[in-house]
Design a protein around this motif. Structure first.
Motif, mmCIF file in Angstrom:
data_model
loop_
_atom_site.group_PDB
_atom_site.id
_atom_site.type_symbol
_atom_site.label_atom_id
_atom_site.label_comp_id
_atom_site.label_asym_id
_atom_site.label_seq_id
_atom_site.Cartn_x
_atom_site.Cartn_y
_atom_site.Cartn_z
ATOM 1 N N TYR A 57 0.840 -1.195 0.000
ATOM 2 C CA TYR A 57 0.000 0.000 0.000
ATOM 3 C C TYR A 57 0.875 1.245 0.000
ATOM 4 N N THR A 58 0.352 2.324 -0.556
ATOM 5 C CA THR A 58 1.159 3.517 -0.826
ATOM 6 C C THR A 58 1.607 4.269 0.413
ATOM 7 N N HIS A 59 0.861 4.203 1.496
ATOM 8 C CA HIS A 59 1.211 4.977 2.686
ATOM 9 C C HIS A 59 2.089 4.198 3.659
ATOM 10 N N CYS A 60 2.474 3.014 3.290
ATOM 11 C CA CYS A 60 3.313 2.151 4.124
ATOM 12 C C CYS A 60 4.679 2.818 4.332
ATOM 13 N N LYS A 61 5.147 2.758 5.558
ATOM 14 C CA LYS A 61 6.431 3.388 5.886
ATOM 15 C C LYS A 61 7.556 2.376 6.083
ATOM 16 N N ASP A 62 7.234 1.078 6.072
ATOM 17 C CA ASP A 62 8.305 0.123 6.353
ATOM 18 C C ASP A 62 8.574 -0.819 5.183
ATOM 19 N N ILE A 63 7.934 -1.973 5.105
ATOM 20 C CA ILE A 63 8.338 -3.008 4.156
ATOM 21 C C ILE A 63 7.874 -2.757 2.717
ATOM 22 N N CYS A 64 6.723 -2.129 2.531
ATOM 23 C CA CYS A 64 6.195 -1.948 1.164
ATOM 24 C C CYS A 64 7.137 -1.173 0.240
ATOM 25 N N PRO A 65 7.708 -0.048 0.685
ATOM 26 C CA PRO A 65 8.651 0.639 -0.214
ATOM 27 C C PRO A 65 9.870 -0.223 -0.562
ATOM 28 N N LEU A 66 10.291 -1.056 0.387
ATOM 29 C CA LEU A 66 11.424 -1.949 0.115
ATOM 30 C C LEU A 66 11.051 -3.012 -0.907
ATOM 31 N N THR A 148 0.044 -9.513 5.399
ATOM 32 C CA THR A 148 0.983 -10.565 5.049
ATOM 33 C C THR A 148 1.910 -10.044 3.954
ATOM 34 N N GLY A 149 3.195 -10.116 4.199
ATOM 35 C CA GLY A 149 4.176 -9.728 3.190
ATOM 36 C C GLY A 149 4.542 -10.949 2.368
ATOM 37 N N ARG A 150 4.398 -10.825 1.068
ATOM 38 C CA ARG A 150 4.595 -12.001 0.226
ATOM 39 C C ARG A 150 5.008 -11.563 -1.184
ATOM 40 N N ILE A 151 5.898 -12.331 -1.778
ATOM 41 C CA ILE A 151 6.264 -12.161 -3.184
ATOM 42 C C ILE A 151 6.083 -13.527 -3.837
ATOM 43 N N ILE A 152 5.315 -13.564 -4.912
ATOM 44 C CA ILE A 152 4.979 -14.811 -5.588
ATOM 45 C C ILE A 152 5.394 -14.700 -7.050
ATOM 46 N N VAL A 153 6.009 -15.756 -7.576
ATOM 47 C CA VAL A 153 6.397 -15.774 -8.984
ATOM 48 C C VAL A 153 5.512 -16.785 -9.710
ATOM 49 N N ILE A 154 4.912 -16.318 -10.802
ATOM 50 C CA ILE A 154 4.001 -17.113 -11.619
ATOM 51 C C ILE A 154 4.649 -17.295 -12.990
ATOM 52 N N ASP A 155 4.681 -18.538 -13.477
ATOM 53 C CA ASP A 155 5.347 -18.791 -14.761
ATOM 54 C C ASP A 155 4.466 -18.383 -15.950
ATOM 55 N N PRO A 165 9.577 -14.476 1.178
ATOM 56 C CA PRO A 165 9.225 -13.464 2.177
ATOM 57 C C PRO A 165 9.547 -12.084 1.599
ATOM 58 N N PRO A 166 9.003 -11.029 2.186
ATOM 59 C CA PRO A 166 9.201 -9.689 1.612
ATOM 60 C C PRO A 166 10.636 -9.190 1.652
ATOM 61 N N THR A 167 11.484 -9.806 2.459
ATOM 62 C CA THR A 167 12.869 -9.346 2.596
ATOM 63 C C THR A 167 13.847 -10.078 1.682
ATOM 64 N N VAL A 168 13.336 -10.886 0.756
ATOM 65 C CA VAL A 168 14.207 -11.630 -0.145
ATOM 66 C C VAL A 168 15.055 -10.654 -0.982
ATOM 67 N N PRO A 169 16.317 -10.967 -1.192
ATOM 68 C CA PRO A 169 17.133 -10.104 -2.052
ATOM 69 C C PRO A 169 16.608 -10.106 -3.499
ATOM 70 N N ALA A 170 16.672 -8.958 -4.136
ATOM 71 C CA ALA A 170 16.226 -8.835 -5.529
ATOM 72 C C ALA A 170 16.949 -9.837 -6.422
ATOM 73 N N LEU A 174 15.322 -12.299 -9.136
ATOM 74 C CA LEU A 174 15.805 -12.148 -10.511
ATOM 75 C C LEU A 174 16.288 -13.487 -11.075
ATOM 76 N N ALA A 175 17.019 -14.246 -10.286
ATOM 77 C CA ALA A 175 17.530 -15.542 -10.759
ATOM 78 C C ALA A 175 16.376 -16.479 -11.114
ATOM 79 N N ASP A 176 15.332 -16.513 -10.276
ATOM 80 C CA ASP A 176 14.190 -17.377 -10.568
ATOM 81 C C ASP A 176 13.435 -16.894 -11.806
#
Length: 188
Positions: A57-66, A148-155, A165-170, A174-176
């Motif tokens: 969400y746009t007003h998030c001050k912690d994990i969302c901008p990251l 819930t912080g989540r990043i999902i990759v769809i083929d 998790p939301p803190t995964v390195p870019a 990128l590798a996946d």
């Protein structure tokens, strides 16, 4: 679990995706929402592309901008010819605060690339998406939302392939993404 891992190993040419353990697999639940520019983003229409999905969400001050910065870095580190076949889809978790204007401002201020689509809608529109992807939303107050912080990759076929998790390195995401781009090249 061992069967699932074996299937993932064989599907990726013997090299498993880093996020394979973070997702159950199967078809990605459908999403059909409008992005910051009012364009329809429909997962069915994204077939042929690798989709990286997250919830912010746009007003998030912690994990969302990251998360936004990290996923934008994934896009930026792809060759243009690869980037054409990848979309980042960020789903709003704040139907009250995420308006078309605030999301356009956010994408501009964060210098998000055009392949980064931030979808929004009413609570009625968004609730089924949150539920389908197991995202819990808890408005703490008018300015803060726990979610819930989540990043999902769809083929390219529309299947869930990796979860992070939301803190995964870019670089890990990128590798996946690159593995999935090479596994299922676009039809000519």
């Amino acid at each position: 679990m061992a069967v699932c891992l074996a299937v993932l190993l064989s599907a990726c040419g013997g090299s498993p995706l880093a996020g394979a353990k973070g997702v159950k697999g199967g078809r990605a639940p459908q999403i059909s929402l409008r992005d910051q520019d009012g364009r329809l983003v429909d997962l069915e229409q994204q077939r042929g592309r690798v989709v990286v999905l997250t919830f912010v969400y746009t007003h998030c001050k912690d994990i969302c901008p990251l998360i936004a910065s990290s996923l934008n870095a994934v896009l930026a580190n792809l060759k243009q010819s690869e980037r054409e076949h990848v979309r980042v889809v960020a789903v709003s978790v704040d139907p009250r605060g995420d308006t078309f204007a605030s999301v356009r401002r956010y994408t501009r201020e964060k210098h998000l690339l055009p392949e980064f689509r931030y979808v929004l809608g009413s609570k009625q529109d968004l609730q089924p998406v949150w539920s389908a992807y197991g995202v819990l939303i808890d408005p703490v107050n008018l300015e803060s939302i726990d979610h819930t912080g989540r990043i999902i990759v769809i083929d390219r076929k529309g299947d869930l392939r990796a979860g992070f998790p939301p803190t995964v390195p870019a670089a890990t995401v990128l590798a996946d993404v690159k593995k999935l781009l090479s596994k299922y090249p676009p039809k000519k």
